[in-house]
Design a protein around this motif. Structure first.
Motif, PDB file in Angstrom:
ATOM      1  N   GLN A 179      15.393 -51.142 -26.823  1.00 11.20           N
ATOM      2  CA  GLN A 179      16.636 -50.900 -27.549  1.00 11.20           C
ATOM      3  C   GLN A 179      16.483 -49.760 -28.559  1.00 11.20           C
ATOM      4  O   GLN A 179      17.341 -48.887 -28.633  1.00 11.20           O
ATOM      5  CB  GLN A 179      17.074 -52.180 -28.253  1.00 11.20           C
ATOM      6  CG  GLN A 179      18.522 -52.106 -28.692  1.00 11.20           C
ATOM      7  CD  GLN A 179      18.954 -53.327 -29.471  1.00 11.20           C
ATOM      8  OE1 GLN A 179      18.136 -54.193 -29.772  1.00 11.20           O
ATOM      9  NE2 GLN A 179      20.236 -53.399 -29.788  1.00 11.20           N
ATOM     10  N   GLY A 187      18.748 -46.143 -21.114  1.00 10.06           N
ATOM     11  CA  GLY A 187      19.984 -45.353 -21.125  1.00 10.06           C
ATOM     12  C   GLY A 187      21.082 -46.025 -21.919  1.00 10.06           C
ATOM     13  O   GLY A 187      20.928 -47.151 -22.415  1.00 10.06           O
ATOM     14  N   GLU A 188      22.197 -45.328 -22.033  1.00  9.60           N
ATOM     15  CA  GLU A 188      23.294 -45.854 -22.858  1.00  9.60           C
ATOM     16  C   GLU A 188      23.894 -47.123 -22.288  1.00  9.60           C
ATOM     17  O   GLU A 188      24.334 -48.006 -23.016  1.00  9.60           O
ATOM     18  CB  GLU A 188      24.380 -44.780 -23.023  1.00  9.60           C
ATOM     19  CG  GLU A 188      24.009 -43.763 -24.091  1.00  9.60           C
ATOM     20  CD  GLU A 188      25.127 -42.761 -24.336  1.00  9.60           C
ATOM     21  OE1 GLU A 188      26.283 -43.034 -23.947  1.00  9.60           O
ATOM     22  OE2 GLU A 188      24.822 -41.709 -24.924  1.00  9.60           O
ATOM     23  N   ASP A 189      23.940 -47.196 -20.963  1.00 10.36           N
ATOM     24  CA  ASP A 189      24.542 -48.383 -20.339  1.00 10.36           C
ATOM     25  C   ASP A 189      23.519 -49.490 -20.089  1.00 10.36           C
ATOM     26  O   ASP A 189      23.866 -50.546 -19.575  1.00 10.36           O
ATOM     27  CB  ASP A 189      25.246 -47.983 -19.035  1.00 10.36           C
ATOM     28  CG  ASP A 189      24.261 -47.388 -18.026  1.00 10.36           C
ATOM     29  OD1 ASP A 189      23.065 -47.221 -18.379  1.00 10.36           O
ATOM     30  OD2 ASP A 189      24.668 -47.108 -16.893  1.00 10.36           O
ATOM     31  N   GLY A 234      16.267 -46.564 -26.629  1.00  7.01           N
ATOM     32  CA  GLY A 234      17.282 -46.309 -25.605  1.00  7.01           C
ATOM     33  C   GLY A 234      16.651 -46.025 -24.246  1.00  7.01           C
ATOM     34  O   GLY A 234      17.156 -45.224 -23.459  1.00  7.01           O
ATOM     35  N   TYR A 256      18.147 -55.701 -18.976  1.00 10.98           N
ATOM     36  CA  TYR A 256      17.813 -54.337 -18.547  1.00 10.98           C
ATOM     37  C   TYR A 256      17.363 -54.385 -17.084  1.00 10.98           C
ATOM     38  O   TYR A 256      16.156 -54.432 -16.804  1.00 10.98           O
ATOM     39  CB  TYR A 256      16.717 -53.749 -19.440  1.00 10.98           C
ATOM     40  CG  TYR A 256      17.100 -53.714 -20.904  1.00 10.98           C
ATOM     41  CD1 TYR A 256      18.074 -52.816 -21.376  1.00 10.98           C
ATOM     42  CD2 TYR A 256      16.522 -54.585 -21.823  1.00 10.98           C
ATOM     43  CE1 TYR A 256      18.443 -52.793 -22.716  1.00 10.98           C
ATOM     44  CE2 TYR A 256      16.891 -54.564 -23.167  1.00 10.98           C
ATOM     45  CZ  TYR A 256      17.842 -53.671 -23.607  1.00 10.98           C
ATOM     46  OH  TYR A 256      18.207 -53.657 -24.932  1.00 10.98           O
TER      47      TYR A 256
END
Lengths: 350, 350
Positions: free
Chosen positions: B275, B281-283, B278, B317
């Motif tokens: 987290q 990725g953003e999604d 990132g 994730y």
């Protein structure tokens, strides 16, 4: 009365011709050893009370044999007892009973070894009692009566209970690695962990970070790691307790939850002892004293750990009667010796 | 190429005229130090691979400066590097890069101090890289690419992650007092605590009591207290892990819950790193490697901690790609040096 005095006379004993009957109570801890000398009124008719005259009080160093070794522990004990006798103008043959309550006494073998030391020092008519220091803490709240439960929560924690017919049980007291989570050390270690977790993203923000780093004069949570492992003393970590209580009082959720967990842990120890001994009777309604000892249970704060522990216990055992001792454990030990003596007299029909 | 060689020639260097270009990779741990020497193909065109030729491998003692002090750590490092060069028939001027991944490197100041030692030893054309040992563990699973996350769970635990643009983050790794609950030590300490709690009435019956007391040749839970505090080594307690896994596999509820808690703790460390960086990725859907290292994560057992950790992570994730390294961290360090070199060449347009 037999006069089979052991050992050499202590120096001052040559100058003292004798004296009234006395009792020695000793609280032998890891930090210090306290010895009190009280005058024995006639144990056949008089109960001990808080107002019994203390003839002398002496403080020495550590007498936990696990911590400083047997020889040093023995020397400390002999020294405080000799000094207490000297100060009170008494000699060993005036001693009617000695109760030594010392930390690190966990097995009957520990008890027997220490009894043997004492036997070498005192004339054989002297009644000797050796107990775990938790027992003196209980006796300090019950004026020497060995009945009920004591909860000690300072750097460490232990719950210790006794029934009137002599059964005993303990819970916790196994140190920080083995789950003494309700102790001052346990609370502070949780708080330090919460700071690390907030820092690395595993836990929520907490005011503990600012307050504890400021107290320790550290500039970042990373530095806490070095600080923590630099010195293995449990007491040093436990000393952070007031900071954590202040954060909880200031509304910090994380600090609050740590204290609530501690309350549940401490209450659980006491409940385990009550249940195993049946201290509250078959219906769980009977009255019994719960002696509260140690820095975690000081009842002067807004966030009152002791009060919440008692609330939790009284939901299951409404007969719980909390007691904050008004005398120190060394006097508890002396009063305990007095009660043991009285019982012996009763049994012997004197 | 500059030839400003530092220091005296090592003995064997007089007899060697030179050799092909080589890279040294060193994994400097608290228990041992491993140095490998690999032959460098042309880094401009060839990617490192597991099949790159290892010319020499040398094992030495501890090189954690926090544990043995700076002088001893430096001597161990110099010794393993000299021996690896000698074995591979190379001299220092043939070295193109050294990557030293060593435990106890937590601050840029640690890194700079160790870089300075290495700079004293090698000619100034040699590229030097100093990293925390977790970085070599990551590189051992990614063949030298510094991208993704590594989860180490042995006696202790740490999660360490890197983005391709050079950002990094870590979670846990603060030792047993500061909440490394998912580690081998953490699991075993919980199990020992469960035995004490079952014994004193605070917790439920567990098969752990019989199994662990038998393993340690103790006759009662009371004896566990002495055993625990007799030796402060974390590894000694962590070594009980297989007994706890066996109890969980045999259906013991308490052991099972301890392992489930450990899974959540380990997954939480990795999620915190993902987290903050990132990495997914953003999604949260992008793929990234998760390198799994250490005894707790060995994937050969019926109660498979690693598999459950990955399941927990992939729920949030789904792009997580677990990797069990097929090469050792020292080779990971060497491959890392190779990749750093390649990047330098690319940037210099060679």
């Amino acid at each position: 009365m037999k006069r089979c005095r052991n050992g050499e006379l202590w120096d001052f004993e040559h100058e003292i011709l004798g004296g009234d009957d006395i009792i020695l109570g000793i609280d032998g801890g890891t930090t210090s050893t306290v010895c009190v000398c009280i005058a024995l009124s006639d144990p056949r008719v008089v109960s001990p009370s808080m107002s019994c005259p203390i003839l002398a009080r002496v403080v020495g160093g550590c007498s936990n044999h696990n911590s400083v070794g047997e020889t040093a522990a023995r020397e400390t004990l002999e020294q405080v007892m000799a000094e207490a006798l000297s100060k009170s103008g008494s000699i060993r043959s005036s001693v009617r009973a000695v109760c030594l309550a010392v930390s690190g006494v966990n097995h009957p073998t520990d008890q027997q070894r220490i009894l043997d030391w004492l036997r070498d020092i005192f004339p054989c008519h002297v009644n000797l009692y050796v107990q775990n220091d938790a027992v003196a803490a209980l006796a300090s709240g019950t004026l020497g009566k060995l009945h009920g439960c004591v909860l000690i929560a300072g750097t460490g924690t232990i719950a210790y209970g006794f029934t009137e017919d002599g059964r005993e049980a303990r819970a916790a007291g196994a140190g920080p690695i083995l789950g003494d989570w309700g102790s001052g050390y346990g609370i502070a270690a949780q708080a330090l962990t919460a700071i690390i977790r907030a820092h690395d993203g595993r836990g929520p923000y907490t005011k503990l970070t600012y307050s504890i780093l400021k107290t320790l004069d550290l500039s970042s949570p990373d530095e806490l790691i070095g600080w923590t492992y630099a010195d293995p003393s449990w007491a040093r970590i436990a000393a952070l307790l007031p900071v954590i209580i202040a954060c909880a009082e200031a509304g910090d959720e994380v600090a609050n939850n740590i204290l609530l967990d501690s309350v549940e842990e401490l209450a659980l120890s006491v409940k385990a002892v009550i249940q195993r001994l049946g201290l509250a009777g078959e219906d769980g309604q009977e009255a019994f004293p719960l002696v509260m000892v140690g820095g975690v249970l000081e009842a002067k704060r807004r966030w009152d750990i002791a009060k919440k522990v008692i609330n939790s216990i009284s939901k299951e055992y409404p007969g719980v009667l909390p007691v904050w001792p008004k005398v120190e454990p060394a006097l508890g030990a002396a009063l305990l010796a007095w009660n043991f003596l009285s019982k012996d007299y009763q049994q012997e029909g004197i």
